[in-house]
Write an enzyme that holds these catalytic residues in place. Structure first.
Site, short mmCIF file in Angstrom:
data_model
loop_
_atom_site.label_atom_id
_atom_site.label_comp_id
_atom_site.label_asym_id
_atom_site.label_seq_id
_atom_site.Cartn_x
_atom_site.Cartn_y
_atom_site.Cartn_z
CB ILE A 241 -37.86 -19.62 7.83
CG1 ILE A 241 -38.83 -20.09 6.74
CG2 ILE A 241 -38.52 -19.75 9.21
CD1 ILE A 241 -39.22 -21.55 6.84
CG ASP B 145 -26.94 -17.64 4.71
OD1 ASP B 145 -28.13 -17.73 5.06
OD2 ASP B 145 -26.55 -17.93 3.54
CB THR C 195 -39.84 -29.86 5.95
OG1 THR C 195 -41.00 -29.84 5.12
CG2 THR C 195 -38.93 -30.99 5.46
CG ASP C 196 -45.32 -30.39 6.08
OD1 ASP C 196 -44.42 -30.16 5.23
OD2 ASP C 196 -46.46 -29.89 5.99
CD GLU C 197 -41.90 -30.63 0.98
OE1 GLU C 197 -41.24 -31.34 0.22
OE2 GLU C 197 -42.24 -29.47 0.70
CE1 TYR D 109 -35.86 -29.04 1.73
CE2 TYR D 109 -38.12 -29.80 1.54
CZ TYR D 109 -37.17 -29.04 2.19
OH TYR D 109 -37.51 -28.30 3.29
CB SER D 110 -38.95 -34.66 1.50
OG SER D 110 -39.22 -35.46 0.40
CB ALA D 111 -34.82 -38.33 0.56
CE LYS E 120 -35.01 -29.67 6.31
NZ LYS E 120 -34.14 -28.65 6.95
CG ASN F 213 -50.76 -25.92 -4.96
OD1 ASN F 213 -50.57 -25.66 -3.77
ND2 ASN F 213 -50.13 -26.91 -5.59
P1 NAD Z 1 -34.28 -20.53 1.99
O1 NAD Z 1 -33.89 -21.32 0.79
O2 NAD Z 1 -35.05 -19.26 1.82
O3 NAD Z 1 -32.97 -20.15 2.83
C1 NAD Z 1 -31.92 -21.06 3.04
C2 NAD Z 1 -30.71 -20.26 3.55
O4 NAD Z 1 -29.66 -21.20 3.84
C3 NAD Z 1 -30.14 -19.28 2.53
O5 NAD Z 1 -29.84 -18.06 3.15
C4 NAD Z 1 -28.87 -19.97 2.05
O6 NAD Z 1 -27.85 -19.04 1.63
C5 NAD Z 1 -28.46 -20.73 3.29
N1 NAD Z 1 -27.60 -21.90 2.98
C6 NAD Z 1 -27.81 -22.84 2.04
N2 NAD Z 1 -26.79 -23.73 2.03
C7 NAD Z 1 -25.94 -23.33 3.02
C8 NAD Z 1 -24.71 -23.86 3.52
N3 NAD Z 1 -24.15 -24.96 2.98
N4 NAD Z 1 -24.10 -23.22 4.54
C9 NAD Z 1 -24.65 -22.09 5.08
N5 NAD Z 1 -25.80 -21.55 4.63
C10 NAD Z 1 -26.44 -22.17 3.62
O7 NAD Z 1 -35.04 -21.55 2.95
P2 NAD Z 1 -36.26 -21.31 3.94
O8 NAD Z 1 -37.53 -21.44 3.20
O9 NAD Z 1 -35.98 -20.11 4.76
O10 NAD Z 1 -36.12 -22.63 4.86
C11 NAD Z 1 -35.30 -22.61 6.03
C12 NAD Z 1 -35.36 -23.98 6.68
O11 NAD Z 1 -36.70 -24.29 7.02
C13 NAD Z 1 -34.89 -25.11 5.78
O12 NAD Z 1 -34.17 -26.02 6.58
C14 NAD Z 1 -36.17 -25.76 5.28
O13 NAD Z 1 -35.98 -27.10 4.99
C15 NAD Z 1 -37.08 -25.54 6.46
N6 NAD Z 1 -38.52 -25.43 6.16
C16 NAD Z 1 -38.98 -24.56 5.24
C17 NAD Z 1 -40.36 -24.44 5.02
C18 NAD Z 1 -40.91 -23.45 4.01
O14 NAD Z 1 -42.12 -23.46 3.78
N7 NAD Z 1 -40.12 -22.59 3.42
C19 NAD Z 1 -41.24 -25.24 5.73
C20 NAD Z 1 -40.73 -26.15 6.66
C21 NAD Z 1 -39.37 -26.23 6.88
O1 TDX Z 2 -44.54 -22.61 -10.04
C1 TDX Z 2 -45.08 -23.36 -9.21
N1 TDX Z 2 -46.30 -23.89 -9.49
C2 TDX Z 2 -46.95 -24.75 -8.65
O2 TDX Z 2 -48.05 -25.21 -8.95
C3 TDX Z 2 -44.47 -23.68 -7.94
C4 TDX Z 2 -43.12 -23.12 -7.57
C5 TDX Z 2 -45.13 -24.55 -7.10
N2 TDX Z 2 -46.34 -25.08 -7.44
C6 TDX Z 2 -47.02 -26.00 -6.50
C7 TDX Z 2 -46.17 -27.15 -6.01
C8 TDX Z 2 -46.69 -27.37 -4.60
O3 TDX Z 2 -47.82 -28.24 -4.65
O4 TDX Z 2 -47.33 -25.23 -5.33
C9 TDX Z 2 -47.13 -26.00 -4.13
C10 TDX Z 2 -46.12 -25.29 -3.27
O5 TDX Z 2 -44.87 -25.39 -3.93
P1 TDX Z 2 -43.52 -24.80 -3.29
O6 TDX Z 2 -43.73 -23.35 -2.96
O7 TDX Z 2 -42.39 -25.19 -4.17
O8 TDX Z 2 -43.47 -25.54 -1.87
P2 TDX Z 2 -43.45 -27.11 -1.48
O9 TDX Z 2 -42.94 -27.95 -2.56
O10 TDX Z 2 -44.79 -27.43 -0.90
O11 TDX Z 2 -42.32 -27.06 -0.31
C11 TDX Z 2 -42.30 -25.99 0.65
O12 TDX Z 2 -42.87 -26.37 1.88
C12 TDX Z 2 -42.16 -27.29 2.67
C13 TDX Z 2 -40.89 -25.47 0.88
O13 TDX Z 2 -40.30 -25.10 -0.36
C14 TDX Z 2 -40.04 -26.49 1.58
O14 TDX Z 2 -38.75 -25.95 1.86
C15 TDX Z 2 -40.71 -26.87 2.87
O15 TDX Z 2 -40.02 -27.90 3.50
#
Ligand code: NAD
Ligand code: TDX
Length: 339
Positions: A12, A33, A125-127, A153-155, A157, A252
């Site tokens: 993101i 990063d 996150t909504d988690e 993770y969610s705890a 966050k 899913n």
């Molecule tokens: P991601 O895992 O793709 O990217 C995380 C980035 O943070 C990576 O580039 C990593 O190198 C960097 N990073 C990790 N630890 C670090 C540290 N100690 N110092 C500096 N950089 C560090 O994650 P994402 O999916 O892009 O999520 C970004 C943010 O959005 C997170 O805070 C996540 O909790 C939140 N978020 C994600 C989702 C989702 O669906 N992916 C949804 C809601 C919120």
């Molecule tokens: O191999 C898989 N099989 C499967 O069934 C994986 C990786 C996931 N899943 C399921 C678990 C979840 O119900 O799919 C759903 C989505 O899983 P993830 O992509 O791991 O996402 P989720 O656990 O929902 O969390 C994501 O959304 C909220 C992000 O990873 C978080 O960073 C964000 O906060």
């Protein structure tokens, strides 16, 4: 403005940097990063030489390094994306989640207090709200839903959100917090559901669905999330939490079947595997507040966004194949070997 974007080499964060450089070329972006397994510098290769962009390899837990960079760059705004973000990894090894997600956030906020800041934005996150039952489609997460985290993770966050809001109340730090639903789109690391299923399907490998695949997630195209954060930075009120989501709930299993269909792959690749421990059943965001107060609405419909995303992975095979051929393989074996 100088904007610090932490975690900008991840999914993101990188999309947010591209969005900001395109839409606010007057701003300067400094990306911090650590480049963990999830950070991929090749994602940022096209903007590395842009005059209003700088990349700094830095751990947000490194207090001395963070303070030095604040002194040097004097940021106006910090947007904190840096986090350990994968739930399954937090079940394997919670510690690094607490370090980065909680203590790293604290270091950034201490730097903001010391050097001054116009806004510290925490990407949440909504988690943090836990989950909703499948048989109550009338229920949604609002900003006042109690925190009820399920995974390490969610705890972590949720702890970070609470700390950010405490720094506002106690020290008057100008903060905002957003809590977004599941994102999808380009540059998502192929350990998360959608990119993992696309990559495996293209390689004719099994598609590991946890449990019965009936868990529901509320999907948002990543660019809509970036627009919402930009909106909050410019118009959001200090000390407020904003939920971000687009009322797009999907099971899913339906997503995995849609990916098979789009790629012309057989559903026989779908393999039901042992469920995730503590697996949240349903997430569903009520985004009324951000719509009402800031005028934000999602623009990309899931039907379009998922096609664009699948096409992106088809067009950028080298990006995800390089990831899969590396360290990722060992992780994959650990996660799925015994399922
Ligand atoms: P991601 O895992 O793709 O990217 C995380 C980035 O943070 C990576 O580039 C990593 O190198 C960097 N990073 C990790 N630890 C670090 C540290 N100690 N110092 C500096 N950089 C560090 O994650 P994402 O999916 O892009 O999520 C970004 C943010 O959005 C997170 O805070 C996540 O909790 C939140 N978020 C994600 C989702 C989702 O669906 N992916 C949804 C809601 C919120
Ligand atoms: O191999 C898989 N099989 C499967 O069934 C994986 C990786 C996931 N899943 C399921 C678990 C979840 O119900 O799919 C759903 C989505 O899983 P993830 O992509 O791991 O996402 P989720 O656990 O929902 O969390 C994501 O959304 C909220 C992000 O990873 C978080 O960073 C964000 O906060």
């Amino acid at each position: 403005m100088t904007i610090f974007v932490t975690g900008g080499a991840g999914f993101i964060g990188s999309n947010f940097i591209f969005f900001m450089l395109n839409n606010h070329p007057e701003d300067r972006i400094v990306c911090l990063d650590k480049l963990t397994y999830a950070g991929n510098l090749s994602t940022l290769k096209d903007i590395m030489d842009s005059p209003n962009f700088r990349f700094v390899k830095l751990d947000i837990c490194d207090r001395e390094g963070v303070y030095k960079l604040f002194e040097e760059e004097k940021p106006d705004v910090v947007v904190n994306f840096a986090a350990e973000s994968h739930v399954d990894r937090s079940i394997e090894n919670p510690e690094v989640f607490l370090q980065t997600n909680i203590l790293g956030t604290q270091v950034l906020m201490d730097a903001c207090r010391k050097y001054g800041i116009q806004r510290f934005h925490q990407v949440g996150t909504d988690e943090v709200y836990g989950d909703l039952p499948l048989d109550r489609p009338d229920l949604f997460f609002t900003e006042t839903t109690p925190i009820h985290a399920s995974s390490p993770y969610s705890a972590s966050k949720a702890s970070a959100d609470l700390l950010v809001l405490a720094y506002h109340r106690t020290f008057g730090l100008p903060v905002t917090v957003s809590r977004c639903s599941n994102n999808y789109g380009p540059y998502q690391f192929p350990e998360k559901l959608i990119p993992l299923m696309i990559a495996n399907a293209l390689n004719d490998k099994p598609l590991p669905v946890y449990g019965k695949g009936e868990n529901v997630r509320d999907w948002l195209y990543v660019e809509d999330h970036c627009k919402a954060i930009d909106c909050i930075l410019r118009k959001g009120r200090d000390g407020e939490v904003y939920n971000i989501g687009g009322h797009n709930e999907m099971k899913n299993i339906d997503i995995v079947k849609l990916i098979c269909k789009t790629l012309g792959k057989p559903e026989s690749l779908i393999t039901y595997v042992t469920d995730r421990k503590g697996h949240d059943m349903r997430y569903a965001i009520d985004p009324a507040k951000i719509h009402r107060e800031l005028g934000w609405l999602p623009e990309t419909k899931f039907a379009d966004g998922i096609q664009k995303t699948i096409q992106w992975y088809l067009d950028h095979k080298a990006w995800w194949e390089e990831i899969i051929s590396g360290d990722y393989q060992n992780y994959y074996q650990r996660m799925y070997g015994d399922r």
